[in-house]
Write a protein that holds these residues in place. Structure first.
Motif, PDB file in Angstrom:
ATOM      1  N   ALA A  52       0.837  -1.201   0.000  1.00 34.64           N
ATOM      2  CA  ALA A  52       0.000   0.000   0.000  1.00 34.64           C
ATOM      3  C   ALA A  52       0.872   1.252   0.000  1.00 34.64           C
ATOM      4  O   ALA A  52       1.956   1.268   0.579  1.00 34.64           O
ATOM      5  CB  ALA A  52      -0.918  -0.003   1.226  1.00 34.64           C
ATOM      6  N   GLU A  53       0.390   2.297  -0.663  1.00 34.17           N
ATOM      7  CA  GLU A  53       1.146   3.557  -0.755  1.00 34.17           C
ATOM      8  C   GLU A  53       1.442   4.137   0.626  1.00 34.17           C
ATOM      9  O   GLU A  53       2.522   4.673   0.870  1.00 34.17           O
ATOM     10  CB  GLU A  53       0.361   4.570  -1.603  1.00 34.17           C
ATOM     11  N   CYS A  54       0.503   4.020   1.516  1.00 36.42           N
ATOM     12  CA  CYS A  54       0.691   4.479   2.895  1.00 36.42           C
ATOM     13  C   CYS A  54       0.656   3.225   3.772  1.00 36.42           C
ATOM     14  O   CYS A  54      -0.396   2.633   3.988  1.00 36.42           O
ATOM     15  CB  CYS A  54      -0.416   5.445   3.284  1.00 36.42           C
ATOM     16  N   CYS A  55       1.823   2.796   4.223  1.00 32.60           N
ATOM     17  CA  CYS A  55       1.917   1.550   4.975  1.00 32.60           C
ATOM     18  C   CYS A  55       2.786   1.766   6.216  1.00 32.60           C
ATOM     19  O   CYS A  55       3.386   2.826   6.385  1.00 32.60           O
ATOM     20  CB  CYS A  55       2.529   0.452   4.111  1.00 32.60           C
ATOM     21  N   GLU A  56       2.842   0.765   7.055  1.00 29.09           N
ATOM     22  CA  GLU A  56       3.762   0.790   8.187  1.00 29.09           C
ATOM     23  C   GLU A  56       4.251  -0.631   8.432  1.00 29.09           C
ATOM     24  O   GLU A  56       3.491  -1.500   8.839  1.00 29.09           O
ATOM     25  CB  GLU A  56       3.117   1.345   9.452  1.00 29.09           C
ATOM     26  N   LEU A  57       5.543  -0.838   8.155  1.00 24.78           N
ATOM     27  CA  LEU A  57       6.185  -2.123   8.378  1.00 24.78           C
ATOM     28  C   LEU A  57       7.283  -1.901   9.410  1.00 24.78           C
ATOM     29  O   LEU A  57       8.186  -1.092   9.185  1.00 24.78           O
ATOM     30  CB  LEU A  57       6.791  -2.664   7.085  1.00 24.78           C
ATOM     31  N   THR A  58       7.199  -2.603  10.526  1.00 24.75           N
ATOM     32  CA  THR A  58       8.200  -2.440  11.574  1.00 24.75           C
ATOM     33  C   THR A  58       9.011  -3.724  11.731  1.00 24.75           C
ATOM     34  O   THR A  58       8.598  -4.801  11.320  1.00 24.75           O
ATOM     35  CB  THR A  58       7.538  -2.083  12.917  1.00 24.75           C
ATOM     36  N   GLY A  59      10.202  -3.581  12.341  1.00 26.60           N
ATOM     37  CA  GLY A  59      11.032  -4.730  12.665  1.00 26.60           C
ATOM     38  C   GLY A  59      12.009  -5.157  11.586  1.00 26.60           C
ATOM     39  O   GLY A  59      12.768  -6.093  11.786  1.00 26.60           O
ATOM     40  N   LEU A  60      12.016  -4.475  10.460  1.00 24.80           N
ATOM     41  CA  LEU A  60      12.955  -4.802   9.390  1.00 24.80           C
ATOM     42  C   LEU A  60      14.153  -3.858   9.408  1.00 24.80           C
ATOM     43  O   LEU A  60      15.269  -4.245   9.085  1.00 24.80           O
ATOM     44  CB  LEU A  60      12.267  -4.746   8.024  1.00 24.80           C
ATOM     45  N   THR A  61      13.894  -2.615   9.733  1.00 26.79           N
ATOM     46  CA  THR A  61      14.910  -1.569   9.794  1.00 26.79           C
ATOM     47  C   THR A  61      14.698  -0.796  11.104  1.00 26.79           C
ATOM     48  O   THR A  61      13.624  -0.914  11.717  1.00 26.79           O
ATOM     49  CB  THR A  61      14.778  -0.607   8.595  1.00 26.79           C
TER      50      THR A  61
END
Length: 143
Positions: free
Chosen positions: A30-39
């Motif tokens: 999605a254009e506006c997303c939130e992925l945590t824990g990778l960086t």
């Protein structure tokens, strides 16, 4: 026919990581997303993920993601994957696990919490000694 969250996640890992289709990032995220824990900072856009993807491909070759477990409930999906590859600088093989909990909206990944075992990667590539965890938890310097 609309894909289930599990199908979307399977396609994501297969195309983005196993097949190296960086262009699919713009399709599956999605254009506006939130992925945590990778960086250290959350990934908040496909552009951010492109940077992460490029960094990982610069560090490792032959990246392959195997889904070990996956389950879904409504628009949410969670699972565990095993990642393998080769560290470019040292030539050493790596293998680590990552677990994720994500949400799909309108057929795209919009939110994901990732717990990735980067510590074992650092040990495998020789950046940390094998007893780093034991020493660190005992209050000793691991280096």
């Amino acid at each position: 026919m609309m894909q289930t969250p599990s199908e979307i996640v399977r396609e994501w890992f297969d195309r983005v990581w196993n097949n190296g289709e960086a262009e699919f990032i713009d399709v599956g995220l999605a254009e506006c997303c939130e992925l945590t824990g990778l960086t250290p900072q959350p990934i908040q856009s496909p552009s951010d993920f492109h940077q992460f993807h490029q960094m990982m491909n610069n560090l490792f070759e032959d990246i392959h993601v195997e889904i070990d477990h996956i389950m879904e409930s409504g628009e949410s999906c969670s699972g565990v994957v095993t990642v393998t590859g080769t560290h470019r600088q040292s030539g050493r093989a790596i293998q680590f696990q990552s677990s994720f909990f994500g949400r799909i909206e309108e057929g795209k990944i919009c939110h994901a919490i990732n717990l990735t075992d980067y510590l074992s990667v650092l040990v495998q590539i020789g950046a940390l000694p094998a007893d780093a965890v034991e020493k660190g938890l005992a209050g000793e310097s691991a280096l």
